[in-house]
Design a protein around this motif. Structure first.
Motif, mmCIF file in Angstrom:
data_model
loop_
_atom_site.group_PDB
_atom_site.id
_atom_site.type_symbol
_atom_site.label_atom_id
_atom_site.label_comp_id
_atom_site.label_asym_id
_atom_site.label_seq_id
_atom_site.Cartn_x
_atom_site.Cartn_y
_atom_site.Cartn_z
ATOM 1 N N GLY A 293 0.810 -1.304 0.047
ATOM 2 C CA GLY A 293 0.192 0.134 0.169
ATOM 3 C C GLY A 293 0.996 1.182 -0.192
ATOM 4 N N ALA A 294 0.428 2.085 -1.074
ATOM 5 C CA ALA A 294 1.444 3.097 -1.207
ATOM 6 C C ALA A 294 0.559 4.784 -0.465
ATOM 7 C CB ALA A 294 1.786 3.713 -2.228
ATOM 8 N N LEU A 295 -0.595 4.649 -0.607
ATOM 9 C CA LEU A 295 -1.108 5.688 0.178
ATOM 10 C C LEU A 295 -0.835 5.864 1.444
ATOM 11 C CD1 LEU A 295 -3.331 8.392 -0.069
ATOM 12 C CD2 LEU A 295 -5.267 6.489 0.758
ATOM 13 N N ALA A 296 -1.151 4.570 1.926
ATOM 14 C CA ALA A 296 -0.849 3.845 3.528
ATOM 15 C C ALA A 296 0.485 5.343 4.002
ATOM 16 C CB ALA A 296 -1.171 3.023 3.905
ATOM 17 N N LYS A 297 1.118 5.011 3.075
ATOM 18 C CA LYS A 297 2.520 5.734 3.571
ATOM 19 C C LYS A 297 3.402 6.352 3.096
ATOM 20 C CE LYS A 297 5.993 0.790 2.929
ATOM 21 N NZ LYS A 297 6.147 0.191 1.618
#
Lengths: 314, 314
Positions: A293-297
């Motif tokens: 997950g990119a958005l979470a980072k």
């Protein structure tokens, strides 16, 4: 007018089925409730298969019952055969996701049947459903696995996908799901396959199920959007993986899918920040499961206004 | 006829510039040679900035000289200003990538200039280049950072991107690079921005530079391909990250980009398996750098035939 896109969580089924640790029933139900509260309208909560085959789904009855208590949630479950359908009818699930593979080899390995036998099973399942009282008939979905490639056979002919899609529609499918089960697809192929299926099946809704195994997951979503597809499967934190590729990523990441759709101006109904918080339930319960997950980072862009906020402001 | 797409490695510059550990010059040169041998036609090998500002580029002269010895490689380097351009001319690099930000705030923070001053700098740089003997003039690229969003300003107006693009072309840019520096873009926005730029700048080639910070990188590539873009920046293993988002992914992953393009039938000239092997040089030299990449984990699809192999067979 903002166009709606339906996002469907499949992590509790596709994400957990190959994970060796059992996720406690209570955690599954907290996950379902939290993700529904974040605005995800549909969740595939389990699979009606024998617990001997997949112990992760030994609590299918409790999970189904608990999920059905969540308000405004389309509760679906996977079924591989008639036995699964009968179980789903008993449990009162709202949607049954029947699955067969377009790849002959994959179908033989996965459900131990020729494709023609799977289609015959599906016809019987639809007949059984139509015999139920009108208001207790679940929606019946025809799922086409390995429609964009197969770990055994490699390429899959578009004509075979169309043939299976037409057979399931003829048998009475309320909707179809076309799946890139092993993450082989690219946007060009997605356009070819989905355009062919859409023109073959008329007005039956078609959903897309992509895996991000080779990084093309959201590019394939974008290509499917171009074809007019407005329903997508995904799993929170991209749970899933692939038994043939250790360490490889699984389903497309729900949070990233919702961000991309929202950013493009589609109304998913999802609160992105609430959605990202649901990851904590998985982190706490299954600390050994790989999470993507990119958005979470990265977080949301500066001054980001989501579709929901824009509608509220307008 | 297979259409060509140019892939350009920027990891040695964009990937390393925020990494605290110095990558030994010898490793940089092995990386460049190996990736060129895998078929990548263009590599941005360094940045001509004062080593005090970015110690990672203290070996810019040695890296440039070494890269220029690699056969058939377009060797480029980033320049933020006239001093960088002068250095590039001295070192004989083949292409100078000038960079300015469309976001006023980002330009002030990054190169300590108003955008108008950056454009004036660029005009002078082009003049200096045109004063050189014809056969020693490097290609001059006009790079537009933060063209699809800015960590300080949020959204960026398409009209501002078009204005800066036209100014750089008027000043004599041989090509443009439009960059989503902080990974804010979605495919819809990519189409808007690139179509606007392409119709404003006529026949000047436009390349795209995407980051995968929020998972949309390859979806944005696919949207840019639809607009006619045929040159893309990427970094091996997705090196890069973002100083504003710890742990976030950086540039789009070169291996995954090349897989998607090849799978769509574009000729990149890259041998995918050789390319994946180049990752070992980074792993061995910088074991602390986060490496991304789906293809490297999952491998190629079963019976996969790359564009190069298909051409060979035909």
């Amino acid at each position: 007018m903002t166009e709606k896109v339906i996002v469907r969580e499949v992590g509790l089924r596709d994400g957990l089925q190959i994970h060796p640790t059992f996720m406690p029933t209570d955690s599954k139900l907290r996950w379902i409730a939290a993700e529904a509260a974040a605005g995800v309208p549909e969740i595939e909560v389990t699979s009606y298969v024998p617990p001997k085959l997949i112990p992760q789904f030994a609590d299918a009855a409790e999970v189904t019952a608990g999920a059905l208590d969540v308000p405004n949630l389309m509760v679906s479950a996977l079924i591989p055969n008639m036995k699964g359908a009968q179980r789903g009818l008993e449990l009162g699930v709202k949607k049954l996701n029947f699955v067969m593979s377009v790849s002959r080899t994959h179908n033989l390995k996965n459900v131990r049947r020729e494709r023609e036998e799977s289609i015959a099973d599906f016809e019987q399942i639809v007949r059984l459903i139509r015999e139920q009282p009108k208001n207790s008939q679940p929606i019946i979905t025809g799922g086409l696995s390995t429609a964009l490639g197969c770990s055994y056979e490699g390429k899959i002919n578009v004509a075979d996908v169309v043939h299976c899609a037409q057979a399931l529609v003829k048998a009475g499918a309320d909707e179809l799901v076309v799946a890139d089960t092993v993450g082989y697809a690219d946007p060009k192929q997605v356009r070819e396959v989905f355009q062919a299926v859409l023109s073959a099946v008329g007005s039956v809704p078609v959903a897309a199920h992509f895996h991000d195994t080779r990084g093309t997951g959201l590019a394939n979503v974008s290509a499917a959007l171009d074809c007019g597809i407005r329903a997508f499967d995904a799993s929170l934190a991209g749970l899933g993986g692939c038994p043939f590729a250790p360490g490889a990523t699984g389903n497309i990441v729900m949070e990233d899918l919702c961000f991309m759709l929202d950013s493009m101006g589609f109304d998913t109904g999802v609160d992105l920040q609430k959605l990202v918080q649901v990851r904590q339930i998985i982190e706490q319960t299954l600390p050994d499961i790989p999470m993507q997950g990119a958005l979470a980072k990265a977080g949301l862009p500066k001054n980001y206004v989501s579709v929901g906020q824009a509608q509220f402001a307008a």
